[in-house]
Design a protein around this motif. Structure first.
Motif, PDB file in Angstrom:
ATOM      1  N   SER B 321      32.208  45.213  39.207  1.00 18.27           N
ATOM      2  CA  SER B 321      31.555  43.904  39.101  1.00 18.27           C
ATOM      3  C   SER B 321      32.482  42.845  38.518  1.00 18.27           C
ATOM      4  O   SER B 321      32.519  41.712  38.988  1.00 18.27           O
ATOM      5  N   PHE B 322      33.256  43.239  37.469  1.00 14.25           N
ATOM      6  CA  PHE B 322      34.179  42.265  36.863  1.00 14.25           C
ATOM      7  C   PHE B 322      35.586  42.382  37.437  1.00 14.25           C
ATOM      8  O   PHE B 322      36.478  41.628  37.062  1.00 14.25           O
ATOM      9  N   GLY B 323      35.797  43.385  38.288  1.00 18.26           N
ATOM     10  CA  GLY B 323      37.100  43.549  38.928  1.00 18.26           C
ATOM     11  C   GLY B 323      36.995  43.139  40.382  1.00 18.26           C
ATOM     12  O   GLY B 323      37.133  41.975  40.742  1.00 18.26           O
ATOM     13  N   GLY B 324      36.693  44.120  41.231  1.00 18.27           N
ATOM     14  CA  GLY B 324      36.646  43.868  42.671  1.00 18.27           C
ATOM     15  C   GLY B 324      35.821  42.657  43.064  1.00 18.27           C
ATOM     16  O   GLY B 324      36.297  41.767  43.788  1.00 18.27           O
ATOM     17  N   ASP B 347      23.745  42.724  31.239  1.00 16.97           N
ATOM     18  CA  ASP B 347      24.058  43.762  32.217  1.00 16.97           C
ATOM     19  C   ASP B 347      25.383  43.439  32.899  1.00 16.97           C
ATOM     20  O   ASP B 347      25.549  42.358  33.470  1.00 16.97           O
ATOM     21  N   THR B 348      26.320  44.375  32.847  1.00 17.07           N
ATOM     22  CA  THR B 348      27.641  44.076  33.414  1.00 17.07           C
ATOM     23  C   THR B 348      27.594  43.938  34.923  1.00 17.07           C
ATOM     24  O   THR B 348      28.309  43.111  35.488  1.00 17.07           O
ATOM     25  N   ILE B 349      26.800  44.759  35.599  1.00 13.41           N
ATOM     26  CA  ILE B 349      26.781  44.678  37.067  1.00 13.41           C
ATOM     27  C   ILE B 349      26.256  43.314  37.505  1.00 13.41           C
ATOM     28  O   ILE B 349      26.908  42.588  38.260  1.00 13.41           O
ATOM     29  N   ALA B 356      30.628  36.473  40.637  1.00 12.65           N
ATOM     30  CA  ALA B 356      31.306  36.611  41.935  1.00 12.65           C
ATOM     31  C   ALA B 356      30.623  35.754  42.992  1.00 12.65           C
ATOM     32  O   ALA B 356      31.281  35.126  43.837  1.00 12.65           O
ATOM     33  N   PHE B 357      29.314  35.738  42.935  1.00 10.80           N
ATOM     34  CA  PHE B 357      28.537  34.883  43.848  1.00 10.80           C
ATOM     35  C   PHE B 357      28.953  33.418  43.679  1.00 10.80           C
ATOM     36  O   PHE B 357      29.249  32.713  44.647  1.00 10.80           O
ATOM     37  N   ALA B 358      29.024  32.978  42.420  1.00  9.89           N
ATOM     38  CA  ALA B 358      29.434  31.592  42.155  1.00  9.89           C
ATOM     39  C   ALA B 358      30.857  31.351  42.640  1.00  9.89           C
ATOM     40  O   ALA B 358      31.187  30.273  43.146  1.00  9.89           O
ATOM     41  N   MET B 359      31.698  32.364  42.506  1.00 14.49           N
ATOM     42  CA  MET B 359      33.084  32.216  42.970  1.00 14.49           C
ATOM     43  C   MET B 359      33.141  32.035  44.487  1.00 14.49           C
ATOM     44  O   MET B 359      33.913  31.212  44.996  1.00 14.49           O
ATOM     45  N   ASN B 381      40.099  34.451  38.870  1.00 12.39           N
ATOM     46  CA  ASN B 381      40.307  33.715  37.612  1.00 12.39           C
ATOM     47  C   ASN B 381      39.533  34.400  36.473  1.00 12.39           C
ATOM     48  O   ASN B 381      38.371  34.090  36.201  1.00 12.39           O
ATOM     49  N   HIS B 382      40.216  35.321  35.827  1.00 16.23           N
ATOM     50  CA  HIS B 382      39.527  36.107  34.794  1.00 16.23           C
ATOM     51  C   HIS B 382      39.219  35.283  33.558  1.00 16.23           C
ATOM     52  O   HIS B 382      38.272  35.580  32.825  1.00 16.23           O
TER      53      HIS B 382
END
Lengths: 626, 626
Positions: B321-324, B347-349, B356-359, B381-382
């Protein structure tokens, strides 16, 4: 003969040889040094060789609680951590409270002496008689809160108490702290010494009771002490409910709350932004050290972005260092800075003061954004302040320049910056501008640990307490005598026994010596008169002085930053005041004379002999100083 | 009759009335639902009124461990948290392991049912028979790690176990988690339900033993299970030493590791940046849940600035979720994001997938820096990713838009953004692209909790395990039957008993039903055949389905995001694959038929009756659906 209070054993762990030994706590040690800082400095003097590198294997790290620690004596939860300081090159002494010190007693020890240097990261695990050295390779790099939880989990015991270092200590920052629970032994780089030994933590679990010699006498002595505390006008409810942050308002009122690296004391009013009433809006609770009825430590929660939700317990000194000194008026940024320092294991006073030093250089154009990796270091920029903290700990960019405190930073920067580094002997100043409280200045100059508020705090100038006699805070005359008294009594009644300093400052100064003598007799059966107790403090100050002389310090190290001798305060209740060179010299001369030290600050043979410090005499003789 | 395993009591705490009551754990409840999710969904169905606001006082929050929890059964440390989900409006079920669930058993309870809503912040303190509701006003706003420590300190017992919410739950984020120790019951907004009740935490300390019916039978059943675990080719040493992050490499190998919000699956190789070998470089240790010999949870320490020193335990789903999903290839930034989510209770997921959706919207120009408060939300952009997390929790600026997950964010943003929100029933997808593992797609579409990998994980497609029969991951035919089996068996052997899902996936799938039956008989004396155990799972899935129908969900909620039905994978081992509409519909029809549900997805009267779900029949009758 010792019949209580003391556990009778001193634990010695050599990290080089992995030898673990135990030795008896001797009667002579107790009678002459009581415990805590007394034990620490005695061992330091006797065992650490002249010229030892503070970050080398020869240096030692001594954890020592006192005779009352772990008994029902209120406010005696503390221990002294003693070492040769990498920040000052002098005696490094830092005290901490909470629960770790008590647990060390419960495990059966009056002191822990850590020697040598482990090859790889380790921690020491003390479970009553069982003592082992365990790998800390996995723990290296973790912050102090995580370290404590990880060790509890690894040893499968949530009741273990842990003193540890964070990344700052690992990275040998000379302003690194040792952290236990949320408490810090912050100053003089004791954390760097631990780091230099590859020692991540000491974990302790004990199941013994601390014996008490006479229950009846103890009950009586304790009742006297509790009554004195109860009768204190400051301790309850004010101090108990507000803790040290209430001092911000008081120091502003006296015109000695330092702002902008001491360049604007009296000019910038912090009360409405970071004063007691604002602090109160962040309070969510308070914490008690073991056996303390006061519970002065105030849990604060940051309420505004980007700091929202950060929890810490900033004391007055942190409000000063990350507030006034840096010109920061954002209380939540101070709460955040305090938390980061606790997690990374950095001394808040030195860290804030060092950043404030850099800010003054920036404001004066001595350094620019080119030096600071683009950070705008104007006074008041709390975001830059907080960005610098991890960079200091991890020695990144400009953070590396500041990583070891202001004195070394000034050396690295050059360009005439040293005059803005506000330290004595390398130790950054605490939060009382000595221009409006001149005994503070003398105490900073002469404390064997550097500019320290805890070795001879002149509470008389702050709380108008006429003990041992009334003083005028602007006067210099008589401050030599006062400072000797403050240093000796503080050492004898706080640093050695080991009792909380706030008792001395705010509750029982008039009975401090008697109280210590009574408790000692009741708890351990060791009888000292109040005068003999005071002599313990004098002995300690003399022994520490000779240690410092042995390590190369001289009268030249008994100084104050030039600003205080040349720049009168421009505004506030201490407006116009400063300490002209001749006044400073007069105070210093009076102090040396009161101590029976030579005009060069060397203790006399007679004084040392009268204190039974034959070793110290021999040391000075060998150096040709007697 | 129950003779072990169960403690015999269910605790009910009403936060509105402050009533605390206890009721018997009935035999019928046990035989039909076993425990955990079974208990939770049964109570939810019976007690939460139709149309209840998930964040209102009518909703309930049910904590339920299983019959093996607290016994020496390996991997049974878990409990189910059941509620009506504010994220999906459907059954909200989230499981957690660690130590809290065991402690709840030790205190004497098979379940805790929390009802009503407190006026002011409180926490529940359960100390064996003594149960009280205490003020949490001071704790409100503190992060989950601090909360746990503060409660231990307040109650003066370091052995208390605590489940709590962070600021995310307090602020009613619909993707808020409940945290105990370092573990999370992450999904479906269970933390928001707790927050809506003004319930900061549940603290538990128990001193009872969990009784075992037949020591001998238990010993035998346990030995069989341990042997199956030992014989697993995956569990030791690989999974034990690497944990779920090793799945990154495997999923990349199968071409189904989702990247860039599922828009670039197969196109971006994560192995060298966030794969198993990189993860290994951050490993400092691992953690075991109570009684687990595997210890799959891997403690990771970030090693690069600005994340250096951050500790957390990112699972595969967090790497996804925070990577791929966000296109982030900086492993330390993922460790940091994981820590922030754990501390703030997010929740991390869902958090990562929502960012990611916003990205994707940002990359497509649907939103711009004007919408994002200036944040550059390009994939990868982490720093922006991590800056968003607290803003989501505190509902600041663009963070407020994302605070409740992708479905609601899409509603807030509009502009045709909904098609890029990768969720089912509002629950963000886990880390398996269903285009290359089509049973996953059907499972996401039909799980009663939304796009959930834990309600019917098709391990057959991932690990090539031919149980109950071999499958082709690209095929759709037969996936209806498989999904029913997966959902029923998972519910019966993991969610209800409550056993760790990894056992099912990697160790004992072939004996899961038998193992559960054997352990149940040995521990509690309750005898069910393996088939009857499976029926428990079927009962649960049907009861949950009827709950969802009652709350307004229909066949239309059994969907997959359009992308999977229209965009073939462009690269990787699943290149060219997708799930055409007709294939999806065929899978769904097969699934409904296998379940004996109507073509509209409504369970038949006969099926419900055969499962003893008369209440469910009555519900559907009342709705005119039977």
């Amino acid at each position: 003969m010792i019949q209580g209070g003391y556990m009778g054993q001193i634990l010695r762990v050599n990290l080089t040889t992995k030898q673990i030994t135990k030795e008896e706590t001797s009667d002579a040690l107790v009678r002459n040094y009581l415990g805590g800082a007394g034990f620490g400095i005695k061992f330091l003097f006797d065992e650490v060789p002249q010229g030892a590198d503070p970050l080398g294997a020869e240096n030692k790290l001594i954890f020592a609680p006192g005779p009352f620690t772990g008994t029902k004596t209120p406010c005696a939860s503390r221990m002294a951590i003693t070492t040769k300081s990498p920040l000052t090159g002098a005696v490094g002494l830092s005290l901490t409270g909470g629960y770790f010190p008590v647990e060390l007693k419960f495990a059966g020890y009056d002191a822990l002496i850590i020697e040598g240097k482990a090859e790889k990261p380790v921690y020491i695990w003390i479970h009553d008689d069982k003592v082992s050295i365990r790998s800390a390779e996995g723990l290296w790099g973790t912050n102090t809160f995580d370290t404590q939880q990880l060790i509890k989990d690894e040893l499968n015991d949530q009741n273990i108490r842990i003193a540890c270092i964070g990344p700052a200590g690992e990275n040998l920052s000379k302003i690194a702290a040792i952290i236990n629970e949320r408490r810090a032994a912050g100053r003089k780089g004791v954390g760097a010494v631990m780091g230099s030994k590859n020692l991540k933590a000491v974990a302790v679990r004990g199941s013994r009771q601390v014996p008490v010699y006479s229950d009846e006498a103890f009950k009586e002595a304790r009742a006297v002490m509790l009554k004195a505390m109860k009768d204190s006008e400051v301790l309850y409810p004010a101090f108990s409910q507000m803790g040290t942050p209430m001092v911000v308002d008081a120091m502003w009122g006296l015109g000695i709350f330092p702002t902008n690296n001491f360049s604007a004391t009296g000019e910038w009013d912090p009360v409405d932004s970071i004063g007691a009433s604002v602090s109160a809006t962040r309070k969510i609770g308070r914490e008690h050290c073991y056996g303390c009825p006061v519970g002065c430590s105030q849990l604060k929660l940051a309420r505004t972005a980007p700091y929202t939700g950060t929890l810490s317990e900033p004391e007055y000194e942190t409000m000063y260092s990350f507030g006034g000194m840096t010109g920061v008026d954002n209380i939540d940024s101070i709460i955040y800075a305090d938390r980061i320092c606790d997690e990374l294991g950095l001394d808040t006073i030195s860290a804030g003061a060092t950043i404030a030093f850099a800010m003054e250089l920036y404001e004066r154009g001595i350094i620019t954004a080119k030096d600071t990796d683009g950070l705008n270091l104007n006074f008041g920029n709390h975001e830059a302040m907080n960005a610098l903290l991890p960079r200091m700990v991890y020695r990144e960019g400009f953070g590396a320049v500041l990583a070891d405190g202001s004195r070394i930073a000034a050396e690295r920067i050059g360009r005439g910056s040293a005059k803005y580094a506000m330290h004595v002997k390398g130790l950054e100043l605490p939060g009382y501008d000595p221009r409006g409280a001149k005994a503070h200045g003398l105490s900073y100059a002469t404390s064997y640990t550097g500019a320290d508020h805890n070795r001879g705090y002149a509470f008389q100038e702050i709380f108008s307490v006429p003990i041992p006699y009334p003083v005028d805070r602007f006067a210099t005359n008589g401050k030599g005598k006062l400072t000797k008294w403050n240093q000796d009594v503080r050492a004898a009644t706080c640093d050695c026994p080991t009792m909380c300093a706030f008792l001395m400052d705010m509750a029982v100064p008039s009975i401090a010596l008697e109280n210590t003598a009574n408790l000692l007799a009741a708890v351990s059966g060791v009888t000292l008169t109040p005068e003999e107790v005071q002599t313990v403090g004098e002995r300690l100050n003399n022994l520490a002085r000779v240690f410092n002389i042995r390590e190369g310090l001289t009268k030249n190290d008994d100084y104050l930053p030039q600003r205080f001798l040349t720049e009168p305060l421009k505004e506030g209740s201490s407006k116009g005041s400063y300490i002209p060179q001749e006044e400073f010299e007069a105070m210093l001369a009076e102090y040396y004379a009161e101590r029976d030290w030579s005009p060069e600050g060397v203790p006399s043979r007679e004084k040392l002999a009268s204190l039974g410090l034959d070793n110290a005499v021999a040391t000075l003789e060998k150096m040709g100083l007697l």
